[in-house]
Design an enzyme around this catalytic site. Structure first.
Site, PDB file in Angstrom:
ATOM      1  N   ASP A   1      -6.872  -5.949  14.549  1.00 59.77           N
ATOM      2  CA  ASP A   1      -6.996  -4.291  14.332  1.00 59.77           C
ATOM      3  C   ASP A   1      -6.562  -4.095  12.694  1.00 59.77           C
ATOM      4  O   ASP A   1      -5.302  -3.743  12.425  1.00 59.77           O
ATOM      5  CB  ASP A   1      -6.076  -3.817  15.156  1.00 59.77           C
ATOM      6  CG  ASP A   1      -5.875  -2.486  15.136  1.00 59.77           C
ATOM      7  OD1 ASP A   1      -4.992  -1.903  15.663  1.00 59.77           O
ATOM      8  OD2 ASP A   1      -6.640  -1.703  14.437  1.00 59.77           O
TER       9      ASP A   1
ATOM     10  N   HIS B   1      -8.223   2.646  20.372  1.00 59.12           N
ATOM     11  CA  HIS B   1      -7.221   1.699  21.035  1.00 59.12           C
ATOM     12  C   HIS B   1      -7.559   1.378  22.429  1.00 59.12           C
ATOM     13  O   HIS B   1      -7.399   0.230  22.810  1.00 59.12           O
ATOM     14  CB  HIS B   1      -5.857   2.243  21.060  1.00 59.12           C
ATOM     15  CG  HIS B   1      -5.429   2.709  19.438  1.00 59.12           C
ATOM     16  ND1 HIS B   1      -4.829   3.429  19.126  1.00 59.12           N
ATOM     17  CD2 HIS B   1      -5.000   1.512  18.763  1.00 59.12           C
ATOM     18  CE1 HIS B   1      -4.434   3.517  17.591  1.00 59.12           C
ATOM     19  NE2 HIS B   1      -4.864   2.250  17.583  1.00 59.12           N
TER      20      HIS B   1
ATOM     21  N   GLU C   1       1.724  -7.987  11.712  1.00 62.26           N
ATOM     22  CA  GLU C   1       1.674  -6.863  10.889  1.00 62.26           C
ATOM     23  C   GLU C   1       2.397  -7.034   9.655  1.00 62.26           C
ATOM     24  O   GLU C   1       3.457  -7.318   9.508  1.00 62.26           O
ATOM     25  CB  GLU C   1       2.199  -5.568  11.419  1.00 62.26           C
ATOM     26  CG  GLU C   1       2.352  -4.426  10.410  1.00 62.26           C
ATOM     27  CD  GLU C   1       1.109  -4.049   9.966  1.00 62.26           C
ATOM     28  OE1 GLU C   1       0.138  -3.436  10.540  1.00 62.26           O
ATOM     29  OE2 GLU C   1       0.995  -4.108   8.532  1.00 62.26           O
TER      30      GLU C   1
ATOM     31  N   GLN D   1       0.840  -1.215   0.028  1.00 62.13           N
ATOM     32  CA  GLN D   1      -0.108   0.023   0.075  1.00 62.13           C
ATOM     33  C   GLN D   1       0.712   1.351   0.046  1.00 62.13           C
ATOM     34  O   GLN D   1       1.953   1.177   0.418  1.00 62.13           O
ATOM     35  CB  GLN D   1      -1.079  -0.188   1.131  1.00 62.13           C
ATOM     36  CG  GLN D   1       0.003  -0.049   2.671  1.00 62.13           C
ATOM     37  CD  GLN D   1      -1.009  -0.947   3.644  1.00 62.13           C
ATOM     38  OE1 GLN D   1      -2.085  -0.788   3.850  1.00 62.13           O
ATOM     39  NE2 GLN D   1      -0.152  -1.581   4.490  1.00 62.13           N
TER      40      GLN D   1
END
Ligand code: SAM
Length: 293
Positions: free
Chosen positions: A162, A69, A113, A38
């Site tokens: 998330d 959060h 991630e 991205q």
């Protein structure tokens, strides 16, 4: 283009579903790089502090990130009695990890991630969130959360998804196979939280993700919170549980004993976030369970 104080006078706008857009006045571009996945940008805004955007979509802003959060972390972790092991999928800015690590019972956090460039950008320009990534209890893995869930054989008390919207690499994070794998990683009393988009603009995504979660969890709930920087201002998380109820099993004494200082979350907000307006109940009828107030 600069204004009379020689400040950049550009507006960064995010368009959602080609029907609504939000603009944020940008003063400076702090980071901009195209990763394998991205376009990653961090901008200094005039009114929302530092802001991370992935492919032009607002991920977090320093002004309101505490809401998202605190709500993704404290609702599940205070529903559980003494959670120790937490898995975060996505969350590259580090804000979710920061809130999880404030729980002294938490001994191990694994954060998966997919994009190292997001972590790089946030470590450089959003230290109030990414500072937690150096905590010795946290293991950061740069890989696809889908593949991680297929092969991991650890057990977690909570899994917090998330993720970005269901586009590109995040799309499979909303699928049945992924939820089945996550359910297999959870302890018998485990809880999975999933970023579940806008109740106003995305009921079809919500219907699909909650029907995908149904077969693997005893309870499937949704809770909401307000946000400054996501389209429509009302956002949500899915609360899928193999056991605990977010209301009956929630002991507000745990919050008091933790002495955790928060800016949005508190025991009343915890409970109230599960109180749903009629349009959400109607949109998700038969897919989510009512909570016993
Ligand atoms: N709060 C934001 C929101 O609601 O859109 C999400 C914050 S966080 C920056 C989202 C992260 O999910 C991104 O950094 C993205 O790279 C990551 N991500 C997307 N797909 C992923 C996958 N398959 N595995 C792991 N991380 C993924």
């Amino acid at each position: 283009m600069t204004d009379k104080n020689d400040k950049l006078n550009l507006w960064v706008t995010e368009t959602h579903k080609d029907i609504v857009s939000m603009g944020f006045r940008a003063e400076e571009t702090l980071f901009s790089k195209i990763s394998e996945y991205q376009q990653v940008d961090v901008i200094k805004t005039a009114g929302h502090g530092g802001m991370l955007l992935n492919d032009g979509i607002v991920m977090v802003s320093e002004r309101d990130e505490f809401v998202y959060h605190e709500m993704i972390a404290h609702v599940p972790l205070f529903t559980l009695a003494g959670p120790e092991r937490v898995l975060i999928i996505g969350g590259g800015d580090g804000g979710t990890a920061r809130e999880v690590l404030r729980h002294m019972t938490v001994k191990r956090v694994v954060m998966v991630e997919i994009d190292a460039v997001v972590v790089e950008a946030c470590k450089k320009h959003l230290p109030s969130m990414s500072g937690s990534l150096d905590d010795p209890r946290l293991e950061l893995l740069i890989e696809d959360g889908v593949k991680f869930a297929e092969k991991c054989n650890e057990t977690f008390d909570a899994v917090l998804i998330d993720s970005t919207d269901p586009i590109g690499p995040a799309q499979p994070l909303f699928d049945k196979e992924f939820y089945e794998n996550i359910s297999g990683l959870l302890s018998d009393n485990g809880i999975m939280i999933s970023q579940s988009e806008s109740p106003f603009y995305d009921p079809e995504i919500q219907r699909s993700m909650f029907s995908n979660q149904r077969p693997f969890f005893k309870k499937v709930h949704i809770y909401t919170f307000s946000t400054l920087t996501y389209p429509g201002g009302l956002w949500s998380f899915g609360f899928a549980s193999k056991g605990p109820c977010p209301i009956k099993d929630f002991d507000p004494g745990r919050v008091k004993d933790s002495k955790l200082e928060t800016r949005y979350y508190n025991p009343d907000v915890h409970r109230a976030s599960f109180a749903l307006p009629e349009f959400i109940k109607n949109d998700l009828a038969g897919l989510i369970d009512p909570v016993p107030f």
